[in-house]
Design a protein around this motif. Structure first.
Motif, short mmCIF file in Angstrom:
data_model
loop_
_atom_site.label_atom_id
_atom_site.label_comp_id
_atom_site.label_asym_id
_atom_site.label_seq_id
_atom_site.Cartn_x
_atom_site.Cartn_y
_atom_site.Cartn_z
N GLN A 1 -4.31 47.86 30.82
CA GLN A 1 -4.23 49.23 30.32
C GLN A 1 -4.19 49.22 28.80
N SER B 1 -3.98 54.80 24.23
CA SER B 1 -5.02 55.78 23.90
C SER B 1 -5.46 55.70 22.44
N ASP B 2 -4.54 55.35 21.52
CA ASP B 2 -4.95 55.30 20.12
C ASP B 2 -5.96 54.17 19.87
N ARG C 1 -7.99 53.02 22.31
CA ARG C 1 -9.20 53.41 23.06
C ARG C 1 -10.00 54.46 22.28
N LYS C 2 -9.32 55.39 21.60
CA LYS C 2 -10.01 56.42 20.81
C LYS C 2 -10.88 55.81 19.72
#
Length: 189
Positions: A146, A149-150, A152-153
């Motif tokens: 996993q 998000s930061d 992945r962005k």
């Protein structure tokens, strides 16, 4: 008209899978010291969708086994325990966005969508490190984990492996994929 649940195994398939899981549980007591198989089996027998998900883990080479027990929710947590990243889940990008961004040689699938379809979640970094405390996995392969998000962005995704006596967590572009990289999952029952 009776509706068929596509995420359910036949009675024979269920019993065969429970037999495989029980044998693996008994063969690897270091993974779940002090746990009672009869309690786990009772949960499996009433959670047909979870049993279906475990079968998907098994069919893709994950060799799921009980690794933890959440006392608050009374759920047992299965992890993929195959020595290397599950064979049936390799050569995939991290997620759909990464897969679609490839101009050429798009893989057939991605880790996030495969896990969702199987009803499981990718291991977190903490789960991956906990798994490695008991045995050493991914000595020749690597597994997507996993990704915050930061990261992945910005186009990245995380993967991990075990080399030189150490667990390494690395980054790669989410569109990348390799024959030796898949993903490990977890399932709460």
């Amino acid at each position: 008209m009776t509706q068929i649940n596509k995420k359910a195994l036949s009675s024979e398939q269920s019993q065969a899978l429970i037999g495989v899981l029980k044998m693996r549980f008994e063969k690897n007591p270091n993974r779940h010291e002090g746990y009672d198989w009869s309690k786990i089996q009772a949960k499996l027998e009433v959670n047909t969708e979870k049993l279906w998900s475990l079968n998907e883990m098994e069919n893709t080479g994950g060799e799921p086994d009980v690794m933890d027990h959440d006392k608050k929710t009374d759920e047992y947590i299965f992890y993929d325990c195959s020595a290397e990243s599950p064979k049936g889940r390799r050569s995939i990008c991290y997620d759909y966005e990464g897969q679609e961004s490839r101009k050429e040689f798009k893989p057939e699938n991605n880790a996030i969508d495969m896990a969702t379809a199987m009803g499981i979640e990718l291991l977190t970094e903490a789960q991956y490190r906990a798994l490695q405390q008991l045995e050493h996995f991914d000595a020749k392969t690597s597994s997507w984990i996993q990704t915050p998000s930061d990261i992945r962005k910005l186009g990245g995704a995380l993967f991990a492996d075990y080399r030189y006596g150490t667990v390494f967590v690395y980054h790669n572009g989410a569109p990348s994929y390799y024959a030796a990289r898949g993903f490990r999952g977890s399932l709460r029952v």
